[in-house]
Structures are given as structure tokens and as C-alpha cells.
Design a protein around this motif. Structure first.
Motif, PDB file in Angstrom:
ATOM      1  N   VAL A 178      46.318  40.183  32.145  1.00 50.12           N
ATOM      2  CA  VAL A 178      46.088  38.948  31.922  1.00 50.12           C
ATOM      3  C   VAL A 178      44.382  38.751  31.973  1.00 50.12           C
ATOM      4  CG1 VAL A 178      45.675  36.613  33.027  1.00 50.12           C
ATOM      5  CG2 VAL A 178      47.867  37.718  33.069  1.00 50.12           C
ATOM      6  N   SER A 179      43.863  39.522  32.649  1.00 42.72           N
ATOM      7  CA  SER A 179      42.427  39.835  32.661  1.00 42.72           C
ATOM      8  C   SER A 179      41.525  40.146  31.163  1.00 42.72           C
ATOM      9  CB  SER A 179      41.685  40.660  33.514  1.00 42.72           C
ATOM     10  OG  SER A 179      42.196  41.780  33.311  1.00 42.72           O
ATOM     11  N   LYS A 180      42.672  40.832  30.396  1.00 41.54           N
ATOM     12  CA  LYS A 180      42.224  41.309  29.172  1.00 41.54           C
ATOM     13  C   LYS A 180      42.972  40.583  28.041  1.00 41.54           C
ATOM     14  CE  LYS A 180      41.362  45.974  30.420  1.00 41.54           C
ATOM     15  NZ  LYS A 180      41.824  47.527  30.267  1.00 41.54           N
ATOM     16  N   GLY A 181      43.645  39.442  28.502  1.00 37.13           N
ATOM     17  CA  GLY A 181      44.319  38.611  27.427  1.00 37.13           C
ATOM     18  C   GLY A 181      45.676  39.197  26.953  1.00 37.13           C
TER      19      GLY A 181
ATOM     20  N   GLU B 285      50.045  43.240  35.963  1.00 40.10           N
ATOM     21  CA  GLU B 285      50.072  41.912  35.272  1.00 40.10           C
ATOM     22  C   GLU B 285      48.681  41.252  35.296  1.00 40.10           C
ATOM     23  OE1 GLU B 285      52.878  38.044  34.597  1.00 40.10           O
ATOM     24  OE2 GLU B 285      52.838  38.644  36.388  1.00 40.10           O
ATOM     25  N   SER B 286      48.131  41.331  36.455  1.00 39.40           N
ATOM     26  CA  SER B 286      46.686  40.751  36.596  1.00 39.40           C
ATOM     27  C   SER B 286      45.838  41.372  35.741  1.00 39.40           C
ATOM     28  CB  SER B 286      46.145  41.104  38.187  1.00 39.40           C
ATOM     29  OG  SER B 286      46.106  42.451  38.534  1.00 39.40           O
ATOM     30  N   GLN B 287      45.972  42.971  35.582  1.00 36.53           N
ATOM     31  CA  GLN B 287      44.981  43.618  34.509  1.00 36.53           C
ATOM     32  C   GLN B 287      45.209  43.249  33.255  1.00 36.53           C
ATOM     33  OE1 GLN B 287      45.798  47.941  34.803  1.00 36.53           O
ATOM     34  NE2 GLN B 287      43.843  48.389  33.351  1.00 36.53           N
TER      35      GLN B 287
END
Length: 441
Positions: free
Chosen positions: A316-319, A312-314
Motif C-alpha cells: 500500500v505504501s508503494k501504491g 500488505e502495508s509495504q
């Protein structure tokens, strides 16, 4: 003058008398019944001819009836293509041999495989091959008391029992003297059965078992061939992938010679190349593990929760946004949990890389039936071209600049080891849908 008149008178009188005598003679010989008798004679002649014709017709019709009856009887118990016995004729022949207690025989069943696949210019259809096979069988087994063609490409023969009957049959068949691949079985009367039903059933069972053994052997050879082909492809790909970093390492070592063997400027690059080889070797070793190491019942929901947590963090970091749907905690799958998580993470990360613009990844679980569940991972990325789609599970096939091409191949193998199926559908510029089907408890 008077004399001449008298002669003329006498001549005229004599002619008149002749006519009178002829008329009287005709009247004396002709009778009205003569015409009737003539008609009766003609009628009798026509009646006789009619009787002869009718008798001839009846005899011809009777002969034709007997011929057709004989032909129909022949066709009832014979194969019209080869003129050998058909199935009914085969059963009757065996029954007759069994009823005759002195007729000891070997029942031989022949099953010709793939004879239609034989490509010969002189043969235009399968019927010609069957006809040719029947002639060959009659030639090699001329001592057979009954030969039958039944069930398409099967033949049954009753061969008198002699001292070398079985060995002679085996020599003919195993030496491929017939010219075609054939599976066969034998049953001996009365040694192996006291009735026709026992002999026929025994021979059929043995034929089925022999065909099954042959089929398993072919499957094993095919599997071995495919396995060797896969190993060859993997080895070629592995050699290619390892050669590139080794070439890089060798190049920098050669350059270090001019720098008094100072490799400081290239340490990071050399380290990255070594790490790349280690990762490649680790992925390659995935194919050498025939079974999962930690198989046990696990809820599929736990795997998906962990996958979302790790990715999920990856996202979210890419939108991007990861959505889970229909997660039934009661669905249990016998699995190696870490391997299934590895597959799901790989598919999610591929989906993240496929979305250039901010998008969504939809993950849902469906119970397909009482024995299977389906995990779907759908993205809104750029999709996979139709010509590329069949190749994405091939080892070392990749469209990424820094990919090894083993990720999806390993995923496919892991799912196969779980008795499942990994498939994909994709539409260019709309996205891809990866589907995992797994058996449930």
C-alpha cells in the motif's frame, strides 16, 4: 574322216551310257523314305536336347530351392549382421543343451552400454561396432558352444562348465579385455536350474539387477558431482560476498589509526557491514539443512493469509494492491509452514520491487489434479529479460545493487525439499508469473 566320225560316235555313245548308268544308279539307291528318316533323326535330336535342357533346368531349380531353403532356415535362427544366433536360435540352443543331460554349461549374458557413443574415426555407425564386438567375443570365448546376439546390444553365450569357467569369465570381463564397458550375469546348469526357462529367467533377472545397481551408482556419482559443483559455486560466491565488507572494515580500521583509533565516524557503516555478513552467513546456512524441521499437514490458505498480512502495508505504501483468488481452505499440504511462508513473502517482495508504477499482485491457488495443487503469484511489473530468466535460481546471481543473490536460490531449495517445483514465466514490460506446485494430501 570316216574313222574319226566313228570314234566320235563311240565316245558320245560311251558318255551317254555313263549318264544313263549314273541315273539308273541314283534311282536305284534313292528312296522316298530316306527323307522321312532324316527328319525323324533331326526331331529325335532336338527332343533329346530339349529333355536334357528341361532336366538341367529342373535340377538347377531344385538346387536353388534347397539353397534358398537353407538360407531362410539360417536366417530364421541367425542374426544377419553378425551371423551369430538370434533370439530364437539362442532359445533353441539352450533347450538342446538342457535336453542333453550331459551338457553342463554356464549361461553368460552380456549387455554393452553406450557403445554408440564411442567416437572413433574408423567407425561410422553402430553396426560396425556390433560386428567388431561379435568378433572380439568369439575370440575371447572360443570354447562357447553357442553365441547369440539378441535385443540389439545384448549377447548370450553358453560356455561348457569347467573347474575355472566362472573365474575365467570374470577375469576377462572385469579386466576390460573386450575394450567396451559391459554389464554381465551368469547362471549355471544344472546347479541353479533344472530347465531352460529357469536358467534363462535367472540370468535375465540377475542382468537386470546388475544394470540397476550400475544405474544407481552412476546417478549417485552424478549427484555427488553436481553437489560438489554447487558447493564450489556457493563457496566462491560466499568468499566474494564476504570479502567486500571485510575490505570495508579493514579500510576504516586503517583510517582510524590517523584518528587515534577513533572509529566513531564510521560506526554505523561498520555495523551495517557486520550485519550484512551475518545475514549472508544465515542465508548460506539454509543450504546446509537437508530436511525441513517441522513438517506437518497445514492448510495452504493460512500461509497466504499470513503473507498478505505481512506484506500488505509495504504494498500500500508503494501504491500496489495484493489480490487473493480461489483460496480453498480444504487444501492441505504436508509442509514446514514457516518455510513456505518465507518463500511466498520473498516472491511477493520481489514482485513489489519489480513494479515501478502502481500495479497489482494476483495470488491464486488451483488444484492441478487429485495429487497436486498450484500456487500462482503474478505481478504487472517490468518482467525478466529472456537471457536472464534461466539464471535467476542460480546462487549469488542478482541484478540488484544490494542483493546477495541467494533469495530465489533458497526458495527453490525449500520447494524442492517439499517435493515440489518452483518455475517462472515472464514477459518484458508485462510482468512475471511464479508457479509453485506442491503435493496435497
Amino acid at each position: 574322216m570316216e574313222i574319226r566320225n566313228r570314234r566320235h560316235f563311240r565316245y558320245t555313245l560311251s558318255i551317254s551310257a555313263g549318264y544313263s548308268l549314273l541315273y539308273t544308279s541314283v534311282r536305284l539307291t534313292y528312296h522316298p523314305w530316306d527323307e522321312y528318316n532324316l527328319l525323324v533323326s533331326i526331331y529325335d535330336l532336338f527332343s533329346f536336347m530339349l529333355v536334357v535342357f528341361v532336366i538341367q533346368y529342373i535340377l538347377t531349380a531344385e538346387l536353388e530351392r534347397k539353397r534358398l531353403q537353407k538360407r531362410n532356415k539360417f536366417l530364421t535362427f541367425h542374426d544377419p549382421l553378425t551371423n551369430l544366433l538370434n533370439y530364437d536360435g539362442y532359445i533353441n540352443a539352450v533347450n538342446d543343451l538342457v535336453d542333453n543331460k550331459k551338457s553342463n554349461f554356464v549361461l553368460l549374458l552380456l549387455d554393452f552400454q553406450d557403445f554408440k557413443s564411442i567416437n572413433k574415426e574408423s567407425i561410422s555407425c553402430g553396426n560396425e561396432i556390433l560386428t567388431k564386438i561379435s568378433i572380439i567375443i568369439q575370440t575371447y570365448f572360443s570354447n562357447a558352444v553357442a553365441i547369440s546376439r539378441y535385443a540389439g546390444d545384448r549377447f548370450a553365450l553358453a560356455i561348457p562348465t569347467t573347474e575355472n569357467a566362472v573365474s575365467d569369465v570374470q577375469e576377462i570381463l572385469e579386466s576390460r579385455s573386450l575394450g567396451y564397458e559391459v554389464t554381465y550375469s551368469m547362471a549355471m546348469f544344472p546347479e541353479e536350474g533344472s530347465s531352460s526357462q529357469q536358467i534363462i529367467t535367472l540370468a535375465e533377472d540377475r542382468l537386470f539387477q546388475n544394470k540397476r545397481v550400475l544405474w544407481l551408482k552412476r546417478e549417485e556419482e552424478l549427484f555427488r558431482s553436481e553437489k560438489l559443483k554447487m558447493v564450489g559455486e556457493l563457496a566462491a560466491g560466499m568468499a566474494h560476498e564476504i570479502r567486500n565488507p571485510l575490505t570495508t572494515l579493514k579500510g576504516f580500521i586503517d583510517l582510524s589509526k590517523s584518528q587515534s583509533y577513533n572509529i566513531g565516524p564510521w560506526v554505523d557503516i561498520i555495523t551495517n557491514e557486520i550485519t550484512r555478513m551475518n545475514e549472508l552467513t544465515a542465508e548460506f546456512l539454509q543450504f546446509s539443512k537437508p530436511h525441513m524441521s517441522n513438517m506437518k499437514p497445514e492448510p495452504i490458505s493460512g500461509c497466504l493469509d499470513r503473507v498478505k498480512y505481512l506484506t500488505e502495508s509495504q504494498a500500500v505504501s508503494k501504491g500496489h494492491c495484493i489480490n487473493l483468488y480461489n483460496i480453498d481452505e480444504s487444501i492441505l499440504v504436508v509442509m514446514d509452514r514457516d518455510k513456505i511462508v518465507q518463500v511466498l513473502i520473498n516472491l511477493v517482495r520481489n514482485a513489489l520491487e519489480a513494479m515501478v508504477e502502481p500495479g497489482h499482485i494476483h495470488i491464486q491457488v488451483k488444484r492441478m489434479d487429485t495429487k497436486h495443487t498450484v500456487i500462482e503469484i503474478q505481478d504487472t511489473g517490468k518482467g525478466i529479460p529472456e537471457d536472464v530468466l534461466p539464471k535467476i535460481f542460480d546462487p549469488f546471481y542478482t541484478t540488484k545493487e544490494e542483493g546477495t543473490g541467494l533469495g530465489l536460490s533458497i526458495c527453490h531449495k525449500i520447494i524442492q525439499d517439499h517435493n515440489g517445483i518452483l518455475s517462472v514465466k515472464s514477459i518484458v514490460n508485462e510482468g512475471s508469473l511464479f508457479t509453485i506446485t506442491l503435493p496435497v494430501i
